[in-house]
Write a protein that holds these residues in place. Structure first.
Motif, PDB file in Angstrom:
ATOM      1  N   ASN A   1       0.828  -1.216   0.000  1.00  0.00           N
ATOM      2  CA  ASN A   1       0.000   0.000   0.000  1.00  0.00           C
ATOM      3  C   ASN A   1       0.862   1.266   0.000  1.00  0.00           C
ATOM      4  OD1 ASN A   1       0.940  -0.227   2.610  1.00  0.00           O
ATOM      5  ND2 ASN A   1      -1.059   0.046   3.605  1.00  0.00           N
ATOM      6  N   LEU A   2       2.059   1.149  -0.555  1.00  0.00           N
ATOM      7  CA  LEU A   2       2.964   2.291  -0.710  1.00  0.00           C
ATOM      8  C   LEU A   2       2.858   2.800  -2.138  1.00  0.00           C
ATOM      9  CD1 LEU A   2       5.426   3.955   0.511  1.00  0.00           C
ATOM     10  CD2 LEU A   2       6.876   2.253  -0.600  1.00  0.00           C
ATOM     11  N   HIS A   3       2.349   4.004  -2.291  1.00  0.00           N
ATOM     12  CA  HIS A   3       2.221   4.624  -3.615  1.00  0.00           C
ATOM     13  C   HIS A   3       3.420   5.547  -3.839  1.00  0.00           C
ATOM     14  CE1 HIS A   3      -1.898   3.114  -3.632  1.00  0.00           C
ATOM     15  NE2 HIS A   3      -2.039   3.658  -2.427  1.00  0.00           N
ATOM     16  N   ILE A   4       4.012   5.472  -5.015  1.00  0.00           N
ATOM     17  CA  ILE A   4       5.278   6.169  -5.278  1.00  0.00           C
ATOM     18  C   ILE A   4       5.096   7.209  -6.381  1.00  0.00           C
ATOM     19  CG2 ILE A   4       7.695   5.876  -5.989  1.00  0.00           C
ATOM     20  CD1 ILE A   4       7.460   2.956  -4.979  1.00  0.00           C
ATOM     21  N   TRP A   5       5.523   8.419  -6.100  1.00  0.00           N
ATOM     22  CA  TRP A   5       5.504   9.494  -7.097  1.00  0.00           C
ATOM     23  C   TRP A   5       6.607   9.236  -8.139  1.00  0.00           C
ATOM     24  CZ3 TRP A   5       1.942  13.083  -7.937  1.00  0.00           C
ATOM     25  CH2 TRP A   5       2.250  14.146  -8.782  1.00  0.00           C
ATOM     26  N   ALA A   6       6.322   9.548  -9.398  1.00  0.00           N
ATOM     27  CA  ALA A   6       7.259   9.245 -10.487  1.00  0.00           C
ATOM     28  C   ALA A   6       8.240  10.383 -10.736  1.00  0.00           C
ATOM     29  CB  ALA A   6       6.493   8.909 -11.761  1.00  0.00           C
ATOM     30  N   GLY A   7       8.945  10.798  -9.683  1.00  0.00           N
ATOM     31  CA  GLY A   7       9.963  11.834  -9.831  1.00  0.00           C
ATOM     32  C   GLY A   7      11.354  11.240  -9.820  1.00  0.00           C
ATOM     33  N   GLU A   8      12.330  12.055 -10.200  1.00  0.00           N
ATOM     34  CA  GLU A   8      13.707  11.572 -10.209  1.00  0.00           C
ATOM     35  C   GLU A   8      14.685  12.731 -10.250  1.00  0.00           C
ATOM     36  OE1 GLU A   8      13.735   9.276 -13.846  1.00  0.00           O
ATOM     37  OE2 GLU A   8      14.478  10.993 -15.005  1.00  0.00           O
ATOM     38  N   CYS A   9      15.896  12.445  -9.784  1.00  0.00           N
ATOM     39  CA  CYS A   9      17.040  13.334  -9.986  1.00  0.00           C
ATOM     40  C   CYS A   9      17.625  12.996 -11.346  1.00  0.00           C
ATOM     41  CB  CYS A   9      18.070  13.119  -8.880  1.00  0.00           C
ATOM     42  SG  CYS A   9      19.732  13.713  -9.280  1.00  0.00           S
ATOM     43  N   HIS A  10      17.736  13.965 -12.227  1.00  0.00           N
ATOM     44  CA  HIS A  10      18.186  13.659 -13.589  1.00  0.00           C
ATOM     45  C   HIS A  10      19.606  13.105 -13.612  1.00  0.00           C
ATOM     46  CE1 HIS A  10      20.115  17.590 -13.135  1.00  0.00           C
ATOM     47  NE2 HIS A  10      20.830  17.331 -14.207  1.00  0.00           N
ATOM     48  N   VAL A  11      20.413  13.497 -12.633  1.00  0.00           N
ATOM     49  CA  VAL A  11      21.796  13.005 -12.595  1.00  0.00           C
ATOM     50  C   VAL A  11      21.833  11.550 -12.138  1.00  0.00           C
ATOM     51  CG1 VAL A  11      24.073  13.305 -11.552  1.00  0.00           C
ATOM     52  CG2 VAL A  11      22.729  15.307 -12.197  1.00  0.00           C
ATOM     53  N   HIS A  12      21.169  11.251 -11.032  1.00  0.00           N
ATOM     54  CA  HIS A  12      21.175   9.878 -10.523  1.00  0.00           C
ATOM     55  C   HIS A  12      20.434   8.927 -11.465  1.00  0.00           C
ATOM     56  CE1 HIS A  12      22.256  11.771  -6.597  1.00  0.00           C
ATOM     57  NE2 HIS A  12      22.981  10.665  -6.519  1.00  0.00           N
ATOM     58  N   ALA A  13      19.341   9.395 -12.056  1.00  0.00           N
ATOM     59  CA  ALA A  13      18.593   8.544 -12.978  1.00  0.00           C
ATOM     60  C   ALA A  13      19.440   8.174 -14.195  1.00  0.00           C
ATOM     61  CB  ALA A  13      17.314   9.255 -13.424  1.00  0.00           C
ATOM     62  N   GLY A  14      20.387   9.064 -14.530  1.00  0.00           N
ATOM     63  CA  GLY A  14      21.226   8.838 -15.706  1.00  0.00           C
ATOM     64  C   GLY A  14      22.328   7.822 -15.493  1.00  0.00           C
ATOM     65  N   ILE A  15      22.539   7.387 -14.254  1.00  0.00           N
ATOM     66  CA  ILE A  15      23.545   6.342 -13.989  1.00  0.00           C
ATOM     67  C   ILE A  15      22.815   5.012 -14.148  1.00  0.00           C
ATOM     68  CG2 ILE A  15      25.245   5.455 -12.360  1.00  0.00           C
ATOM     69  CD1 ILE A  15      25.205   8.173 -10.959  1.00  0.00           C
ATOM     70  N   ASN A  16      22.963   4.392 -15.316  1.00  0.00           N
ATOM     71  CA  ASN A  16      22.087   3.257 -15.633  1.00  0.00           C
ATOM     72  C   ASN A  16      22.705   1.907 -15.315  1.00  0.00           C
ATOM     73  OD1 ASN A  16      23.555   2.232 -18.037  1.00  0.00           O
ATOM     74  ND2 ASN A  16      22.995   4.215 -18.907  1.00  0.00           N
ATOM     75  N   GLY A  17      21.849   0.900 -15.362  1.00  0.00           N
ATOM     76  CA  GLY A  17      22.257  -0.450 -14.993  1.00  0.00           C
ATOM     77  C   GLY A  17      23.285  -1.052 -15.918  1.00  0.00           C
ATOM     78  N   ASP A  18      23.209  -0.743 -17.219  1.00  0.00           N
ATOM     79  CA  ASP A  18      24.187  -1.282 -18.166  1.00  0.00           C
ATOM     80  C   ASP A  18      25.588  -0.791 -17.839  1.00  0.00           C
ATOM     81  OD1 ASP A  18      22.213  -2.647 -19.496  1.00  0.00           O
ATOM     82  OD2 ASP A  18      21.939  -1.118 -21.045  1.00  0.00           O
ATOM     83  N   GLU A  19      25.691   0.514 -17.515  1.00  0.00           N
ATOM     84  CA  GLU A  19      26.995   1.067 -17.137  1.00  0.00           C
ATOM     85  C   GLU A  19      27.540   0.373 -15.892  1.00  0.00           C
ATOM     86  OE1 GLU A  19      27.189   5.747 -18.361  1.00  0.00           O
ATOM     87  OE2 GLU A  19      25.815   5.189 -16.767  1.00  0.00           O
TER      88      GLU A  19
END
Length: 347
Positions: free
Chosen positions: A191-209
């Motif tokens: 029952n935890l609802h999550i807002w779809a926000g992000e830090c553009h810098v942290h979001a840019g560090i992706n799993g493939d890298e």
């Protein structure tokens, strides 16, 4: 407010240029650092620098850390003026916790993509959709959002904050979707609802890298900030046995420093904003710290330049104001977090 004799600093001040990326024209050298310390003393100011600031800004500061830790230091500091080298919501938090002090930010244009990803109007509408829910907001939010929040949290105590809430109550978690996903994963709370926000810098560090770096540095430890888009990938790598589970650490910035001091690793891969490497290398100089993504630099953090700091202390600019009623409500949401007993680091 203290008035500084501009003529004493005219040679350096006159070189300041206001450009599209912030104030430039002044080098952060020893002469500049001496000038900054002299001006801070004249103004009766304490200098605070976030871990993501430029190295020369961190080195001249009285205190370096994450935003909440610095704001709490500001509240206890004997100085009447706080200069916060960070982004705008951080200076707001300092003002919330130190309402009677003058709080300055070297460039008020230094914003935050994460804090800007939810407005007070957005949160009001979300609360209307879930009228009985408890709102948990990350400290990386504006004062207006904190004022509509029941309990604030940090990246290091978000799990504990959510676990303190009646399991039958809905929780609205904002604004960072990756930190929210980490909390849901750790608590199992449906029952935890999550807002779809992000830090553009942290979001840019992706799993493939991160996966590529892990494969090419098999003996390294991984320090991953929970705001990162690669946090889930890091846990997946550990869960699948592709990387030893005990070498994958999901940590706040303060947690990274603590782990660095205790680590026996020869090399650590770091997934967060690159400014953090400066403090990590100071904390454990024998370890080779490398960025998972060396382009993960926040343009807003880097707007706090040597020129901006000089202008701030010479002119007394830019002062941060928070409406008293907003500050009162926001302060209550931060205080509720602290009362849980796990104040943690800021982010």
């Amino acid at each position: 407010m203290t008035v500084i004799d501009r003529d004493m600093d005219s040679a350096m001040v006159d070189r300041i240029v206001d450009g599209p990326g912030g104030y430039t024209g002044v080098a952060g050298d020893e002469q500049w650092a001496a000038q900054i310390r002299r001006l801070a003393k004249l103004r009766g100011a304490t200098l605070l620098a976030h871990n993501y600031q430029l190295p020369e800004i961190q080195d001249v500061a009285d205190h370096v850390g994450d935003s909440l830790a610095l704001s709490r230091i500001a509240a206890e500091a004997p100085e009447d003026t706080i200069v916060f080298a960070g982004v705008h919501f951080m200076a707001e938090t300092a003002k919330i916790l130190s309402p009677d002090k003058t709080v300055l930010i070297p460039d008020q244009r230094a914003g935050c993509s994460l804090a800007d990803s939810i407005t007070a109007e957005d949160l009001r509408a979300w609360k209307d959709e879930h009228p009985d829910a408890v709102v948990v907001s990350y400290v990386n939010t504006t004062a207006a959002v904190k004022a509509l929040t029941d309990i604030c949290c940090t990246s290091s105590n978000a799990v504990e904050v959510v676990e303190s809430i009646d399991p039958d109550r809905e929780v609205l978690f904002c604004p960072d979707q990756f930190l929210g996903a980490h909390v849901r994963r750790m608590t199992g709370r449906e029952n935890l609802h999550i807002w779809a926000g992000e830090c553009h810098v942290h979001a840019g560090i992706n799993g493939d890298e991160l996966a590529d770096q892990a494969r090419t540095h098999p003996d390294a430890e991984l320090f991953v900030h929970p705001e990162c888009g690669c946090a889930t990938s890091a846990l997946y790598l550990a869960g699948e046995g592709a990387f030893p589970e005990d070498r994958v650490k999901i940590l706040s910035t303060g947690g990274m420093l603590d782990a660095a001091r205790e680590s026996n690793a020869r090399q650590v891969l770091v997934a967060t904003e690159v400014g953090m490497l400066h403090q990590l290398r100071r904390a454990a100089p024998e370890i080779d710290f490398q960025a998972v993504n060396d382009r993960a630099s926040c343009k807003y953090m880097k707007m706090i330049t040597p020129a901006a700091m000089l202008r701030c202390l010479t002119e007394g600019a830019d002062e941060v104001h928070v409406d008293p009623e907003t500050a009162k409500l926001a302060r209550a949401s931060v205080q509720r977090m602290i009362e849980i007993g796990q104040p943690g680091g800021g982010e």
